[in-house]
Scaffold this motif. Structure first.
Motif, short mmCIF file in Angstrom:
data_model
loop_
_atom_site.label_atom_id
_atom_site.label_comp_id
_atom_site.label_asym_id
_atom_site.label_seq_id
_atom_site.Cartn_x
_atom_site.Cartn_y
_atom_site.Cartn_z
N MET A 21 0.67 -1.23 0.02
CA MET A 21 0.10 -0.06 0.08
C MET A 21 1.06 1.32 -0.12
O MET A 21 0.68 2.31 -0.71
CB MET A 21 -0.77 -0.05 1.40
N VAL B 46 2.39 1.64 -3.59
CA VAL B 46 1.24 2.24 -4.60
C VAL B 46 1.10 3.63 -4.20
O VAL B 46 1.11 4.54 -5.19
CB VAL B 46 0.10 1.41 -4.40
N LEU B 47 0.72 4.18 -3.06
CA LEU B 47 0.63 5.44 -2.58
C LEU B 47 1.77 6.38 -2.84
O LEU B 47 1.51 7.64 -3.32
CB LEU B 47 0.05 5.45 -1.20
N TYR C 13 1.74 8.08 -6.31
CA TYR C 13 0.92 9.03 -6.52
C TYR C 13 1.29 10.50 -5.74
O TYR C 13 0.54 11.20 -5.94
CB TYR C 13 -0.70 8.69 -6.17
N SER D 105 -4.35 7.32 -12.01
CA SER D 105 -5.17 7.80 -10.92
C SER D 105 -6.77 7.94 -11.30
O SER D 105 -6.95 7.83 -12.48
CB SER D 105 -4.60 9.34 -10.37
N LEU E 48 -8.03 9.58 -5.64
CA LEU E 48 -7.54 8.00 -5.94
C LEU E 48 -8.74 7.14 -5.29
O LEU E 48 -8.84 7.30 -4.03
CB LEU E 48 -6.30 7.66 -5.41
N MET F 26 -10.50 3.94 -3.51
CA MET F 26 -9.71 2.77 -2.97
C MET F 26 -9.92 1.56 -3.85
O MET F 26 -9.12 0.75 -3.78
CB MET F 26 -10.49 2.75 -1.60
N LEU G 143 -7.01 1.29 -5.85
CA LEU G 143 -5.90 1.03 -5.05
C LEU G 143 -5.77 -0.43 -4.88
O LEU G 143 -4.82 -1.10 -4.90
CB LEU G 143 -6.01 1.65 -3.60
N GLN H 174 -4.34 -2.93 -7.45
CA GLN H 174 -2.89 -2.87 -7.71
C GLN H 174 -2.23 -3.63 -6.47
O GLN H 174 -1.03 -3.65 -6.50
CB GLN H 174 -2.49 -1.22 -7.62
#
Length: 696
Positions: A58, A61-62, A65, A105, A182, A184, A187, A190
């Motif tokens: 997580m 991935v965050l 962005y 995004s 974004l 969830m 997210l 991914q």
């Protein structure tokens, strides 16, 4: 010196079995508990690794962005958009759209200092971007403070959580805020996880997860042997280990679930293995015991089989249908008492005789003979419920139902024939048939009586209509005839006064015109459907009819609101008939308004509904039509006017004309006055129809 050895202690059999069972159960319980604790410890460690891996994915991935708001904030097109009187919104929309597609995004957008959205990456989707100012958003306030904004929001309608990241936009000053959104679920896609994962906010709101039912029902903690305590939850009626941790920077709680069934399965497997060994020893003893009792069981089975055969024979002998056992050649081997009773024979007389001999002489039972001919071959098909005529030993015939089936378990034994005497059923069917025929005759007689009564009612209705017509016609013609008689008597005295005689003759001519109008209405009502349908200009018809009523409109001081149709609109019919329709409708409207004071208004509207129909409405502000008169409104010789004011044929003629031309007329409910809606067919050239069919 003698040595004494103690004798081995011999325990009773039941006590030995009890101690042995307790020992096996104790070993199974202890081994299963140790195996379960070891497996649960391994699963707990595996869950910790999954939790750490999920958090790492997580954050990775965050982190992909975090740069997007700063990237948008550095764009020169965005800077120009934040200048006064900027006109490059479309350019910024496309730039944001391209960046959003590349970055993956959900959305990118730009806000001014008041939080008003200026540009969107999802500008092609009107409902996908904010419409109201975002000045109250936490991420907006953080960006205005010069910090990177971060806020998690939940959509009340969809239940989807979205993460907003923002960054301030500086030109020569703090001009606005760049925002990245974004969702969830995006997210979640991914993250490469194949185990139950739940992420929730500080307020226990579900951000995203792979568990269908959340929140889960907590279970009592599980205590391991080493003192460790595991938190358990219920999912799909199974227990799972839940391990969770809170991320301080995001404020999220991340939890993973680990299924404890592998540990339970492993524990049960070990318990089963220990028990299996104990059971194996017990089975050895049982085998020895079974060997000893085998002969006794065989004897009991033989006795049970004998009892079963006796019961079967008793069932066959007491059955209420005839049962016959035949061989492959169709000869009788056995017959039950009911079968002998049906045919009136004994076992000695019927045995080894062909079953076909018990059919009536001369009766052609082809399906039965075909089935008997196929006995013992692959062509045989079971015969069920065939009605034939049998013959008893005394020569009397009777109806019966026969079925033939092969022995299911032992085909080599032959076939079973079932015989049912249906004499009583046939008698009942004959009685029912006679009752039905009697009932049909009574229904036919009643129907003829009703038809005669209906004919009498129709004739009475015709006579009533004829009476109304005669009364109306006689009254309408009596008045001008009486007046003409008076004028003729006066004319004899006015022979020497030419001018007075001319006026007298002119008045008689008007009376004759009135009588011709009365008879003309009757002729129009009886006129047949036109043989030739031609195109009629509705604009021309309405122009001619309204010209005729100009004097009447002036007399009533009537206000006309008329919506003229297109000049090229053509309806199917003939010009004279449509003029008759419009004259009657407008005349009725004028007559209705003439009897009341106040403003007189008439509305005429024309609407082209489709390529096949045209609708015209005539509405006035007169007294309207009483509800009790509506069912008879279009009947001939029905009128609400006073005697001498009309025959009551106007609306009947209109309805008849429109019906002949393929249209219709309806009364429409209005708040005031009366409204008639006329539907007329549009004229279509037959040649055009042929061309359309050919194209199709």
């Amino acid at each position: 010196m003698k040595t004494f050895f103690p004798r081995p202690l011999k325990l009773p059999l039941w006590l030995t079995v009890t101690l042995y069972s307790l020992l096996v159960l104790l070993l199974a319980w202890g081994g299963g508990k140790l195996s379960r604790d070891w497996a649960l410890t391994s699963l707990h460690a595996q869950g910790a690794d999954r939790l750490l891996s999920s958090i790492s994915q997580m954050r990775l991935v965050l982190s992909q962005y975090n740069y997007l708001p700063f990237l948008v904030a550095q764009n020169t097109d965005v800077h120009r958009l934040l200048q006064p009187d900027a006109k490059n919104q479309a350019t910024v929309n496309r730039v944001l759209e391209q960046v959003n597609l590349v970055a993956g995004s959900t959305a990118l957008f730009v806000l001014d200092r008041e939080g008003q959205p200026l540009a969107y990456s999802n500008w092609r989707e009107p409902l996908a971007h904010p419409r109201s100012p975002e000045r109250n958003a936490r991420y907006f306030a953080q960006a205005l403070a010069g910090e990177q904004g971060l806020e998690l929001r939940f959509n009340a309608e969809t239940g989807i959580a979205s993460l907003y990241m923002s960054a301030p936009i500086y030109t020569d000053r703090l001009a606005g805020v760049a925002v990245m959104r974004l969702d969830m679920p995006q997210l979640r896609k991914q993250l490469s996880i194949d185990y139950p994962l739940v992420v929730q906010s500080r307020q226990s709101e579900l951000i995203f997860g792979t568990v269908p039912d959340w929140p889960l029902e907590p279970q009592a903690p599980l205590q391991l042997g080493e003192g460790r305590e595991l938190q358990l939850v219920s999912l799909d009626q199974q227990q799972w280990i839940m391990q969770q941790v809170q991320l301080d920077d995001l404020g999220w709680q991340v939890a993973v679930l680990t299924d404890i069934r592998p540990a339970i399965t492993q524990s049960r497997t070990l318990v089963g293995a220990i028990l299996a060994v104990g059971v194996a020893l017990a089975l050895l003893l049982l085998y020895l015991r079974e060997t000893r009792h085998k002969k006794r069981l065989q004897q009991e089975r033989m006795r049970e089989r004998a009892r079963s055969e006796a019961q079967q024979r008793d069932i066959i002998n007491t059955a209420q249908v005839g049962l016959i056992h035949i061989d492959r050649s169709g000869r009788i081997e056995l017959i039950n008492p009911m079968g002998m009773q049906i045919f009136g024979v004994s076992v000695e007389l019927i045995r080894h005789r062909p079953v076909v001999e018990f059919l009536e002489k001369g009766f052609d039972a082809r399906p039965l003979r075909a089935a008997l001919a196929a006995l013992g071959t692959d062509r045989f098909q079971p015969l069920t419920g065939l009605e034939v005529v049998g013959q008893r030993a005394d020569g009397s015939a009777f109806p019966m139902m026969i079925s033939i089936r092969q022995m299911a378990r032992h085909p080599e034994l032959g076939y079973l024939v079932t015989i049912i005497d249906i004499s009583r059923r046939k008698r009942l069917e004959q009685a029912l048939r006679e009752a039905n025929e009697s009932l049909e005759q009574k229904v036919a007689e009643r129907t003829r009586a009703l038809e005669e009564a209906q004919a009498e009612l129709v004739q009475a209705g015709k006579l009533a209509a004829l009476g109304r017509m005669s009364a109306s016609v006689v009254h309408e013609l009596n008045q001008p005839m009486t007046a003409m008689r008076t004028y003729l008597a006066i004319a004899e005295r006015l022979l020497e006064q030419p001018e007075a005689l001319t006026r007298n003759l002119k008045q008689q001519e008007q009376l004759l015109d009135r009588m011709a109008l009365i008879t003309g209405q009757l002729k129009t009502f009886a006129y047949k459907k036109p043989e030739r349908i031609e195109p009629v200009s509705l604009h021309q018809v309405m122009t001619q009819v309204l010209q005729m009523f100009r004097g009447r409109f002036d007399e009533l001081e009537l206000q006309l609101e008329y919506q003229a149709p297109n000049s090229d609109l053509r309806v199917a019919g003939d010009n004279a008939r449509y003029e008759q329709v419009m004259i009657n409708l407008i005349k009725n409207a004028c007559d209705a308004m003439a009897g009341q004071s106040g403003e007189h208004r008439l509305w005429i509207g024309i609407q082209d509904l489709s390529e096949q129909l045209v609708v015209l409405e005539v509405r006035d502000n007169g007294p309207g039509i009483a509800p009790e008169n509506r069912p008879q409104l279009f009947e001939p010789f029905f009128t609400t006017k006073e005697v001498g004011q009309g025959l009551g044929l106007g609306l009947a003629i209109v309805s008849s004309i429109l019906r002949d031309l393929g249209g219709e007329i309806q009364v429409v409910d209005t708040e005031q006055g009366a409204c008639f809606r006329v539907t007329m067919p549009v004229f279509r050239d037959p040649n055009d129809c042929k061309h359309e069919e050919a194209d199709t």
